[in-house]
Enzyme design. Structure first.
Site, short mmCIF file in Angstrom:
data_model
loop_
_atom_site.label_atom_id
_atom_site.label_comp_id
_atom_site.label_asym_id
_atom_site.label_seq_id
_atom_site.Cartn_x
_atom_site.Cartn_y
_atom_site.Cartn_z
N LYS A 56 5.67 2.69 -1.23
CA LYS A 56 5.68 2.97 0.21
C LYS A 56 6.20 4.36 0.62
CE LYS A 56 3.86 0.20 1.59
NZ LYS A 56 2.42 0.02 1.20
N THR A 59 2.13 7.15 -1.40
CA THR A 59 1.28 7.15 -2.59
C THR A 59 -0.20 7.25 -2.24
OG1 THR A 59 2.89 5.57 -3.42
CG2 THR A 59 0.92 5.91 -4.77
N THR A 60 -0.62 6.44 -1.26
CA THR A 60 -2.04 6.39 -0.89
C THR A 60 -2.52 7.77 -0.45
OG1 THR A 60 -1.52 4.20 -0.01
CG2 THR A 60 -3.70 5.08 0.51
N HIS A 116 4.06 3.97 -10.62
CA HIS A 116 5.29 3.70 -9.86
C HIS A 116 6.48 3.54 -10.80
CE1 HIS A 116 3.47 3.25 -5.97
NE2 HIS A 116 2.73 2.22 -6.30
N TYR A 203 7.18 13.46 1.88
CA TYR A 203 6.15 12.88 2.75
C TYR A 203 6.17 13.53 4.14
CZ TYR A 203 3.93 9.21 5.62
OH TYR A 203 3.15 8.51 6.51
N ARG A 252 -0.61 1.42 7.69
CA ARG A 252 0.06 0.66 8.75
C ARG A 252 0.23 1.55 9.99
NH1 ARG A 252 5.26 -0.90 10.49
NH2 ARG A 252 6.10 0.88 9.35
N LYS A 253 1.26 2.43 10.00
CA LYS A 253 1.51 3.27 11.17
C LYS A 253 1.63 4.75 10.80
CE LYS A 253 4.29 0.41 14.33
NZ LYS A 253 5.65 0.35 14.88
#
Ligand code: A3P
Length: 286
Positions: A56, A59-60, A116, A203, A252-253
């Site tokens: 979380k 990564t994506t 991970h 990030y 998600r957001k």
């Protein structure tokens, strides 16, 4: 792995629906523990680029950007496989996609692999090779919220999973791949020893605007809004054969500071002190 090194923990906040196993100081889900296969299937090559991250932390996004960059001569923003596949399906995962990784070594020069795993559990050939490692990290409070929402969806309803219970377990370091601070610290320490191998990305910093040709197109293609709204990421599923994950859950957001909607003042203080003790003070000794 020796049995004596393992302990297991059934997560209270998920009403016992997830059991984690401790291997060499890190908690892991059962699916990611096949170390024999991990080590056997992957013999690192100097041209490999390993994308490493805690869960979380972005990564994506990192996968999408790296894939778009590496394949920029084969595809553009109208033909990229990213339009049809969730980014996780475009890059093999070291601890899961054994067959694909084995094949990659013999049939292609595609350099990307994701993981991970904590640094100390990576295959020896990765540690000793000159392959490059890109590590992404994110504000721990937003990681907690993102993890809470992602894992919860599969197991229990919001009412049955009070955020505070997850918070306490996370502060004990108990979450998949945790403790988060040790995960970061190991990669950080390794990067201090061999800086030429590592790229550390934050990030939050990656959200800054960048302009210019190919780079701009890649950034647009991989933007949260673009990926989130693709049909494949609205309704598709990933790993449908073993453990289907709805692609929409990876998007998600993507808001910095969403944690403020979940944390009490007391939680904020606790986690700030924890990070100071477990990460900042220890990192200053390297
Ligand atoms: P939120 O849960 O805060 O929305 P991971 O990819 O490591 O599982 O991390 C998931 C987080 O990254 C989620 O954060 C998700 O919304 C966000 N994310 C996914 N794709 C993104 C993108 N293209 N750009 C920015 N953030 C993205």
């Amino acid at each position: 792995m020796e049995e004596a090194n393992k302990t297991q923990h059934t997560c209270n906040w998920l009403k016992g629906k997830l059991t984690l196993f401790k291997v060499q100081g890190f908690w892991n889900i059962p699916e990611f523990q096949n170390f024999e296969n991990i080590h056997e299937s992957h013999k690192a090559h100097p041209s490999d680029i390993l994308l490493c991250s805690f869960l979380k932390t972005g990564t994506t996004w990192l996968k999408a950007l790296s894939f778009a960059i590496v394949t920029r001569q084969n595809f553009d923003q109208s033909s990229s496989p990213l339009l049809k596949f969730v980014p996780h399906a475009c890059i093999p995962l070291l601890e899961k996609d054994f067959h694909q990784i084995k094949q990659k070594h013999t049939t292609s020069d595609f350099p990307l692999i994701a993981s991970h795993l904590p640094y100390s559990l990576l295959p020896e050939s990765v540690i000793s090779s000159n392959c490059k490692i890109v590590y992404i990290y994110r504000n721990i409070k937003d990681v907690m919220v993102s993890y809470y929402e992602f894992v919860r969806v599969y197991n229990v309803s919001v009412e049955d999973a009070p955020f505070e219970v997850m918070f306490d377990e996370f502060c004990e370091g108990i979450m998949a791949c945790g403790p988060y601070w040790d995960h970061i610290l190991e990669y950080w320490k390794a990067s201090q020893e061999r800086p030429e191998r590592f790229l550390f990305l934050k990030y939050e910093d990656m959200k800054w605007d960048t302009e210019g040709g190919v780079v701009e197109n890649i950034i647009k293609l991989c933007s949260f809004e673009n990926l989130k709204n693709l049909q494949v990421n609205k309704s598709g599923k990933h790993r449908a054969d073993v453990f289907p994950i709805e692609n929409r859950l990876y998007f998600r957001k993507a808001e910095d500071g969403d944690w403020e909607n979940y944390f009490t003042e007391e939680m904020k203080e606790k986690i700030d002190n924890l990070i100071d003790q477990k990460l900042v003070q220890r990192a200053s000794h390297f």
